[in-house]
Write an enzyme that holds these catalytic residues in place. Structure first.
Site, short mmCIF file in Angstrom:
data_model
loop_
_atom_site.label_atom_id
_atom_site.label_comp_id
_atom_site.label_asym_id
_atom_site.label_seq_id
_atom_site.Cartn_x
_atom_site.Cartn_y
_atom_site.Cartn_z
N CYS A 15 6.29 -0.26 10.30
CA CYS A 15 6.78 -1.58 9.88
C CYS A 15 8.20 -1.51 9.35
O CYS A 15 8.93 -2.49 9.38
CB CYS A 15 5.87 -2.18 8.84
SG CYS A 15 5.29 -1.01 7.67
N GLN A 39 -5.20 3.98 5.68
CA GLN A 39 -4.94 5.25 6.39
C GLN A 39 -6.05 6.28 6.16
O GLN A 39 -6.13 7.28 6.87
CB GLN A 39 -3.60 5.86 5.94
CG GLN A 39 -2.39 5.03 6.35
CD GLN A 39 -2.14 5.03 7.85
OE1 GLN A 39 -2.65 5.87 8.60
NE2 GLN A 39 -1.36 4.07 8.31
C1 LIG Z 1 -1.39 2.12 4.00
C2 LIG Z 1 -1.33 0.85 4.77
N1 LIG Z 1 -1.71 -0.30 4.19
C3 LIG Z 1 -1.67 -1.47 4.85
C4 LIG Z 1 -1.24 -1.55 6.16
C5 LIG Z 1 -1.20 -2.89 6.85
O1 LIG Z 1 -2.23 -2.99 7.77
P1 LIG Z 1 -2.17 -4.07 8.99
O2 LIG Z 1 -1.23 -3.51 9.99
O3 LIG Z 1 -3.57 -4.13 9.45
O4 LIG Z 1 -1.71 -5.35 8.39
C6 LIG Z 1 -0.82 -0.38 6.80
C7 LIG Z 1 -0.29 -0.43 8.19
O5 LIG Z 1 0.57 0.31 8.55
C8 LIG Z 1 -0.87 0.85 6.10
O6 LIG Z 1 -0.49 1.99 6.68
#
Ligand SMILES: Cc1ncc(COP(=O)(O)O)c(C=O)c1O
Length: 382
Positions: free
Chosen positions: A323, A178
């Protein structure tokens, strides 16, 4: 339409999409193939790695391409844990990490590792002293996110890195998904060993990510196979996605550098205006937070319904993080900050991009007031 869910994902830059199409169409060879088509793809991969390394002020050999943030986080945490398990089995992290860190740690606990989940204060910030106090003889890894994905709080990464300098055997991993392009972070100054980034959060395409692995850091690969990516990440590289990611990273650095002041100003005004609305509690701290995230709770009301109410006015926001927004669980970050259940269950996240500006502010605030009024009416009738 006003899209305010940029922490979930961003709209791809047209230039990045053009790069993707051009590479996928004209340079479709496998970069491991010996013939000219393979060599062309390999040259593009080398170029993209060099460009990204330059933008991040690191060496090209320190850049590992992955499929995204989730894979990079898993690779860093499990890779270090497995490689160094004979030296120690203790990991330090925080109670507000993204599930790709938190769940990876949980899996390691099932394999006999011990994990300390550090608390955060009411602003959602971990204390540097707590990190140091948690260090044990058998600690091998500290994994702390830069910018929290739910409320936008910025963790004191440079200070934690400075503290960890005294413990050279402990690896320092930072989830910078982020933060990258939004909040500056100097990997070297912060003494970072491993750092996660994801293309689709900075206007690249989904399916490409980066793990920075400082020279000399050893970790076990998660995937067994053809030994691509310095033997760390087997699998044919997503060349088109990676070239598009390099383009997106350069453009995003430029655009967010220019937009930072405007976004910070917009965040402050949003927080000020939201704080005035009865029934709303702002969760994002004004200071020590990223310019693009504002989180608030609509106490006692249903946040999913609120998201759909705003959607009717063509404004797109999230409940907590994307998510977990379908799971209807209270926000883990807000609970860790000391919020009560009701507040943690009714949070809404606005996340801005370089395209947003103060001219949209009154429209957004009016839409929020309207949606809130509707929900309050429904709640009264029930
Ligand atoms: C802080 C953080 N780390 C990891 C992720 C995971 O990333 P990706 O969607 O590319 O797997 C996200 C996604 O929302 C995130 O906000």
């Amino acid at each position: 339409m006003i899209y305010l869910d940029n922490s979930a994902t961003t709209k791809v830059f047209p230039e990045a999409l053009e790069s993707f199409t051009a590479v996928a169409t004209n340079y479709f060879g496998n970069p491991s193939s010996l013939h000219e088509l393979g060599m062309q793809a390999e040259r593009l991969l080398i170029q993209a790695r060099e460009q990204i390394a330059r933008l991040l002020h690191v060496k090209a050999t320190e850049i590992i391409f992955t499929s995204g943030g989730t894979e990079s986080n898993n690779m860093a945490i499990k890779g270090i844990a497995w490689q160094h398990r004979h030296r120690g089995r203790h990991i330090i992290t925080t109670s507000i990490e993204h599930p790709s860190v938190a769940e990876a740690c949980k899996q390691l606990e099932q394999l006999g590792f011990e994990v300390t989940y550090l608390p955060v204060d009411e602003r959602g910030i971990v204390s540097v002293e707590d990190v140091e106090k948690a260090i044990r003889e058998d600690t091998i890894l500290v994994s702390i996110m830069h910018v929290n994905n739910e409320i936008g709080s910025i963790q004191p990464i440079e200070q934690i890195g400075a503290t960890l300098k005294k413990y050279p055997k402990i690896f320092f991993h930072v989830d910078h998904v982020q933060g990258v392009t939004k909040v500056p972070l100097d990997f070297k100054k912060a003494n970072i060993d491993l750092c996660t980034m994801s293309a689709h959060k900075f206007h690249g395409l989904k399916g490409a990510g980066i793990l920075y692995v400082r020279e000399g850091v050893k970790l076990s690969p998660l995937l067994a196979g053809g030994a691509q990516e310095m033997q760390l990440r087997s699998g044919t590289e997503n060349v088109a996605g990676i070239v598009a990611m390099a383009k997106a990273l350069r453009l995003a650095f430029e655009k967010y550098e220019k937009a930072r002041q405007e976004l910070n100003e917009m965040k402050r005004l949003l927080i000020a205006e939201l704080s005035k609305i009865e029934g709303i509690q702002v969760n994002t701290p004004v200071d020590h937070s990223a310019p693009h995230i504002v989180n608030f709770s609509i106490n006692g009301l249903k946040s999913e319904v609120f998201v759909h109410e705003l959607e009717k006015q063509q404004i797109y926001v999230s409940t907590t993080s994307a998510c977990s927004s379908r799971k209807k669980a209270p926000s883990k970050t807000l609970l860790a900050m000391g919020a009560d259940q009701k507040r943690a269950e009714s949070s809404i996240r606005i996340s801005l991009s370089y395209e947003n500006h103060r001219g949209q502010l009154s429209l957004i605030i009016e839409a929020i007031k309207h949606a809130l009024k509707k929900l309050q009416e429904v709640a009264r009738e029930m």
